[in-house]
Design a protein around this motif. Sequence first.
Motif, PDB file in Angstrom:
ATOM      1  N   TRP A  94      41.053  40.670  52.536  1.00 59.09           N
ATOM      2  CA  TRP A  94      40.778  39.577  51.652  1.00 59.09           C
ATOM      3  C   TRP A  94      40.535  38.360  52.713  1.00 59.09           C
ATOM      4  N   PHE A  96      39.750  33.592  52.453  1.00 60.31           N
ATOM      5  CA  PHE A  96      39.372  32.454  51.680  1.00 60.31           C
ATOM      6  C   PHE A  96      37.869  31.980  51.576  1.00 60.31           C
ATOM      7  N   THR A  97      37.294  31.688  50.577  1.00 58.50           N
ATOM      8  CA  THR A  97      35.950  31.659  50.396  1.00 58.50           C
ATOM      9  C   THR A  97      35.704  30.374  51.190  1.00 58.50           C
ATOM     10  N   ASP A  98      36.334  29.572  51.559  1.00 60.64           N
ATOM     11  CA  ASP A  98      36.147  28.207  52.263  1.00 60.64           C
ATOM     12  C   ASP A  98      37.348  27.714  53.082  1.00 60.64           C
ATOM     13  N   ALA A 103      39.132  29.551  46.792  1.00 63.67           N
ATOM     14  CA  ALA A 103      39.225  30.847  46.196  1.00 63.67           C
ATOM     15  C   ALA A 103      39.338  32.240  46.964  1.00 63.67           C
ATOM     16  N   ILE A 104      39.681  33.182  46.525  1.00 66.94           N
ATOM     17  CA  ILE A 104      39.843  34.499  47.453  1.00 66.94           C
ATOM     18  C   ILE A 104      38.648  35.542  47.530  1.00 66.94           C
ATOM     19  N   GLN A 105      38.145  35.700  48.476  1.00 59.39           N
ATOM     20  CA  GLN A 105      37.135  36.958  48.523  1.00 59.39           C
ATOM     21  C   GLN A 105      37.700  38.183  48.840  1.00 59.39           C
ATOM     22  N   ARG A 106      37.618  39.039  47.746  1.00 56.14           N
ATOM     23  CA  ARG A 106      38.212  40.451  48.159  1.00 56.14           C
ATOM     24  C   ARG A 106      37.086  41.437  48.589  1.00 56.14           C
ATOM     25  N   ASN A 109      31.810  40.508  51.769  1.00 55.76           N
ATOM     26  CA  ASN A 109      31.049  39.631  50.984  1.00 55.76           C
ATOM     27  C   ASN A 109      30.278  40.119  49.572  1.00 55.76           C
ATOM     28  N   THR A 113      35.047  37.634  44.142  1.00 55.81           N
ATOM     29  CA  THR A 113      35.525  36.574  44.223  1.00 55.81           C
ATOM     30  C   THR A 113      36.579  36.091  43.025  1.00 55.81           C
ATOM     31  N   ASP A 115      39.581  33.662  41.294  1.00 52.13           N
ATOM     32  CA  ASP A 115      39.908  32.281  41.222  1.00 52.13           C
ATOM     33  C   ASP A 115      41.586  32.571  41.288  1.00 52.13           C
ATOM     34  N   PHE A 129      39.309  37.058  37.744  1.00 55.56           N
ATOM     35  CA  PHE A 129      38.189  37.561  38.242  1.00 55.56           C
ATOM     36  C   PHE A 129      37.466  38.475  37.398  1.00 55.56           C
TER      37      PHE A 129
END
Length: 152
Positions: A94, A96-98, A103-106, A109, A113, A115, A129
Amino acid sequence: MKRLSNLLAALVFASLVIFMSCGGGGGNDGPTVVEEKTELLSQQWSVNASKVTYDGGPEGDWSGFTLTFTANGNYSTNGVPTGYEDVWPSNGSWEFTDNQASAIQRDGNNGITMDYTVNNQGTSLSLEFTVPDPNARTSGLYDEPWLFEFSN
């Protein structure tokens, strides 16, 4: 002339003091948003089984489900109900997207994503999600939002 020399010296001294006092940091500004949120998330979370929903309604028996985030960017799960491994694999990565940790990116890519909301004490976590359908099949796991509410 001596008076002009003293005035010039005073102006130079005052200028140096002003420039030194309004310098650009060098001090510790404290942790970043990403560091703060990572610290809050990095622990084991237990799901509130009655607060697991799919498309707004209850889905599956999630009692005993736990999720652990680590600060090094990994996660692991325990107690995923049979047939729901696409919703929560047993482990993965995992991030963070930024840099605002919005948000979390699991799982990279191509992953999911999510919230999230975590309270400032790190005692409650909400994840929302949608699971992408890997085979374009129509089963009860895909294309609608999942909501998980956790505590620790």
